[in-house]
Write a protein that holds these residues in place. Structure first.
Motif, mmCIF file in Angstrom:
data_model
loop_
_atom_site.group_PDB
_atom_site.id
_atom_site.type_symbol
_atom_site.label_atom_id
_atom_site.label_comp_id
_atom_site.label_asym_id
_atom_site.label_seq_id
_atom_site.Cartn_x
_atom_site.Cartn_y
_atom_site.Cartn_z
ATOM 1 N N ASP A 151 0.835 -1.213 0.000
ATOM 2 C CA ASP A 151 0.000 0.000 0.000
ATOM 3 C C ASP A 151 0.866 1.257 0.000
ATOM 4 O O ASP A 151 0.510 2.259 -0.651
ATOM 5 C CB ASP A 151 -0.920 0.015 1.225
ATOM 6 C CG ASP A 151 -2.183 -0.813 1.013
ATOM 7 O OD1 ASP A 151 -2.431 -1.243 -0.132
ATOM 8 O OD2 ASP A 151 -2.907 -1.042 1.996
ATOM 9 N N GLU A 152 1.969 1.233 0.718
ATOM 10 C CA GLU A 152 2.859 2.394 0.750
ATOM 11 C C GLU A 152 3.531 2.604 -0.599
ATOM 12 O O GLU A 152 3.764 3.745 -1.023
ATOM 13 C CB GLU A 152 3.879 2.227 1.873
ATOM 14 C CG GLU A 152 3.246 2.413 3.248
ATOM 15 C CD GLU A 152 4.142 2.014 4.394
ATOM 16 O OE1 GLU A 152 4.030 2.621 5.475
ATOM 17 O OE2 GLU A 152 4.961 1.075 4.223
ATOM 18 N N LEU A 153 3.814 1.522 -1.297
ATOM 19 C CA LEU A 153 4.344 1.658 -2.653
ATOM 20 C C LEU A 153 3.306 2.289 -3.569
ATOM 21 O O LEU A 153 3.626 3.165 -4.385
ATOM 22 C CB LEU A 153 4.774 0.291 -3.205
ATOM 23 C CG LEU A 153 6.258 -0.063 -3.056
ATOM 24 C CD1 LEU A 153 6.654 -0.168 -1.585
ATOM 25 C CD2 LEU A 153 6.590 -1.347 -3.796
ATOM 26 N N ARG A 154 2.056 1.859 -3.437
ATOM 27 C CA ARG A 154 0.989 2.438 -4.267
ATOM 28 C C ARG A 154 0.800 3.923 -3.953
ATOM 29 O O ARG A 154 0.490 4.722 -4.844
ATOM 30 C CB ARG A 154 -0.316 1.663 -4.055
ATOM 31 C CG ARG A 154 -0.345 0.316 -4.756
ATOM 32 C CD ARG A 154 -1.743 -0.273 -4.795
ATOM 33 N NE ARG A 154 -2.151 -0.785 -3.502
ATOM 34 C CZ ARG A 154 -1.921 -2.024 -3.073
ATOM 35 N NH1 ARG A 154 -1.271 -2.872 -3.851
ATOM 36 N NH2 ARG A 154 -2.339 -2.425 -1.888
ATOM 37 N N LEU A 155 0.996 4.291 -2.703
ATOM 38 C CA LEU A 155 0.886 5.694 -2.312
ATOM 39 C C LEU A 155 1.964 6.520 -3.021
ATOM 40 O O LEU A 155 1.684 7.613 -3.542
ATOM 41 C CB LEU A 155 1.041 5.805 -0.796
ATOM 42 C CG LEU A 155 0.576 7.077 -0.089
ATOM 43 C CD1 LEU A 155 -0.847 7.435 -0.458
ATOM 44 C CD2 LEU A 155 0.723 6.908 1.418
ATOM 45 N N LEU A 156 3.184 6.008 -3.067
ATOM 46 C CA LEU A 156 4.250 6.693 -3.794
ATOM 47 C C LEU A 156 3.944 6.761 -5.291
ATOM 48 O O LEU A 156 4.204 7.784 -5.937
ATOM 49 C CB LEU A 156 5.586 5.979 -3.573
ATOM 50 C CG LEU A 156 6.264 6.199 -2.230
ATOM 51 C CD1 LEU A 156 7.506 5.314 -2.108
ATOM 52 C CD2 LEU A 156 6.652 7.668 -2.041
ATOM 53 N N ASP A 157 3.394 5.685 -5.825
ATOM 54 C CA ASP A 157 3.049 5.675 -7.247
ATOM 55 C C ASP A 157 2.006 6.741 -7.575
ATOM 56 O O ASP A 157 2.016 7.319 -8.673
ATOM 57 C CB ASP A 157 2.529 4.297 -7.667
ATOM 58 C CG ASP A 157 3.618 3.237 -7.690
ATOM 59 O OD1 ASP A 157 4.809 3.613 -7.756
ATOM 60 O OD2 ASP A 157 3.285 2.039 -7.616
ATOM 61 N N MET A 158 1.107 7.010 -6.636
ATOM 62 C CA MET A 158 0.108 8.073 -6.832
ATOM 63 C C MET A 158 0.776 9.433 -6.950
ATOM 64 O O MET A 158 0.296 10.319 -7.667
ATOM 65 C CB MET A 158 -0.883 8.082 -5.665
ATOM 66 C CG MET A 158 -1.865 6.938 -5.646
ATOM 67 S SD MET A 158 -2.809 6.859 -4.080
ATOM 68 C CE MET A 158 -3.403 8.543 -3.958
ATOM 69 N N LEU A 159 1.893 9.620 -6.243
ATOM 70 C CA LEU A 159 2.588 10.906 -6.246
ATOM 71 C C LEU A 159 3.493 11.088 -7.455
ATOM 72 O O LEU A 159 3.861 12.211 -7.803
ATOM 73 C CB LEU A 159 3.452 11.037 -4.978
ATOM 74 C CG LEU A 159 2.725 11.027 -3.637
ATOM 75 C CD1 LEU A 159 3.736 11.014 -2.501
ATOM 76 C CD2 LEU A 159 1.812 12.241 -3.520
ATOM 77 N N GLN A 160 3.868 9.984 -8.081
ATOM 78 C CA GLN A 160 4.905 10.064 -9.114
ATOM 79 C C GLN A 160 4.577 11.013 -10.271
ATOM 80 O O GLN A 160 5.439 11.818 -10.667
ATOM 81 C CB GLN A 160 5.225 8.679 -9.658
ATOM 82 C CG GLN A 160 6.441 8.694 -10.595
ATOM 83 C CD GLN A 160 6.657 7.351 -11.265
ATOM 84 O OE1 GLN A 160 5.698 6.743 -11.757
ATOM 85 N NE2 GLN A 160 7.893 6.896 -11.293
ATOM 86 N N PRO A 161 3.356 10.986 -10.863
ATOM 87 C CA PRO A 161 3.094 11.903 -11.983
ATOM 88 C C PRO A 161 3.294 13.369 -11.615
ATOM 89 O O PRO A 161 3.872 14.138 -12.387
ATOM 90 C CB PRO A 161 1.636 11.597 -12.349
ATOM 91 C CG PRO A 161 1.413 10.200 -11.881
ATOM 92 C CD PRO A 161 2.210 10.072 -10.628
ATOM 93 N N ALA A 162 2.827 13.764 -10.428
ATOM 94 C CA ALA A 162 2.995 15.160 -10.007
ATOM 95 C C ALA A 162 4.457 15.476 -9.716
ATOM 96 O O ALA A 162 4.927 16.586 -9.977
ATOM 97 C CB ALA A 162 2.141 15.434 -8.768
ATOM 98 N N PHE A 163 5.199 14.500 -9.182
ATOM 99 C CA PHE A 163 6.631 14.664 -8.917
ATOM 100 C C PHE A 163 7.391 14.874 -10.227
ATOM 101 O O PHE A 163 8.222 15.779 -10.354
ATOM 102 C CB PHE A 163 7.136 13.425 -8.181
ATOM 103 C CG PHE A 163 8.586 13.455 -7.786
ATOM 104 C CD1 PHE A 163 9.141 14.545 -7.127
ATOM 105 C CD2 PHE A 163 9.404 12.359 -8.045
ATOM 106 C CE1 PHE A 163 10.485 14.552 -6.746
ATOM 107 C CE2 PHE A 163 10.742 12.362 -7.667
ATOM 108 C CZ PHE A 163 11.289 13.459 -7.019
#
Length: 244
Positions: A151-163
């Motif tokens: 789940d924490e990996l998926r949370l980071l993946d959610m941020l990646q496009p904006a990053f």
């Protein structure tokens, strides 16, 4: 995926920070601190891949020893059993996804570099844009904590496009200002000149809107004014007329 109230607030702060016009290094540092809190981690480092030198540079860190990080730049990045494999991923990746932890702890990299700062469980996120690595986030926990969850990996993946978008915007800003226009550009306002430069770099109205943080309709108004002042009717002719 369940988020606590604190995580929800932190997630909003991260997205707001990524939407703001920060410098590239500021983005990696400000967001890194918030992501570290979001994931309950204690250590953070960030680098930018330098393809010409085949090495990582532009290091910054939170809660890590600066001298130890310099030793990574000088030596350990060339004797790193995990990062070259992690860098190939387009999504968040744990150190244990590329090398079993029982094997990692046997390495010089772990015992002489990671352990000096107490780094035990790690997850990396890389910002890839048009085949180029714009920067990364390397988040670590000590051995008292658990490994990062799916789940924490998926949370980071959610941020990646904006990053990725934030880093690309910050880095392209330098390219935009360096792009010279000829004397016809003297007829344009500073904002129209900015938009003209972005047009010359191949940006669409939507991309210009996002990079300059103005409405798409405002971009179109400025662009139509630019066409009229320069005496052209389309983007390709505008590019041709404004080249130095």
């Amino acid at each position: 995926m369940y988020l606590s109230a604190k995580q929800t607030v932190l997630l909003g702060q991260i997205m707001q920070t990524l939407a703001e016009p920060h410098e590239e290094q500021e983005i990696r540092e400000l967001v890194g601190d918030l992501v570290m809190q979001l994931l309950g981690a204690q250590f953070y480092a960030s680098f930018v891949w330098q393809p010409e030198q085949l090495r990582f540079g532009k290091a910054l860190q939170i809660n890590m020893d600066s001298e130890n990080l310099r030793s990574y730049e000088r030596y350990y990045q060339f004797n790193d059993p995990i990062t070259p494999h992690m860098q190939r991923f387009q999504v968040a990746v744990r150190a244990t996804d590329v090398l079993a932890h029982e094997e990692l702890v046997k390495t010089e990299f772990f015992n002489d570099f990671l352990q000096k700062d107490g780094l035990y469980w790690g997850v990396n996120l890389y910002a890839w844009h048009q085949g180029r690595n714009l920067g990364d986030m390397r988040i670590w926990r000590d051995r008292r904590r658990d490994n990062f969850s799916d789940d924490e990996l998926r949370l980071l993946d959610m941020l990646q496009p904006a990053f990725v978008t934030a880093l690309a915007r910050a880095q392209s800003g330098h390219d935009v200002q360096a792009l010279k226009l000829n004397t016809l550009a003297e007829r344009l306002t500073p904002r129209e000149q900015d938009i003209a430069r972005l047009v010359m770099l191949g940006r669409s109205d939507k991309e210009i809107s996002r990079e300059l943080q103005i409405a798409s309709t405002t971009v179109r108004t400025h662009l139509e004014n630019t066409f009229r002042k320069v005496g052209v009717g389309n983007r390709s002719t505008l590019i041709h007329k404004l080249r130095t």
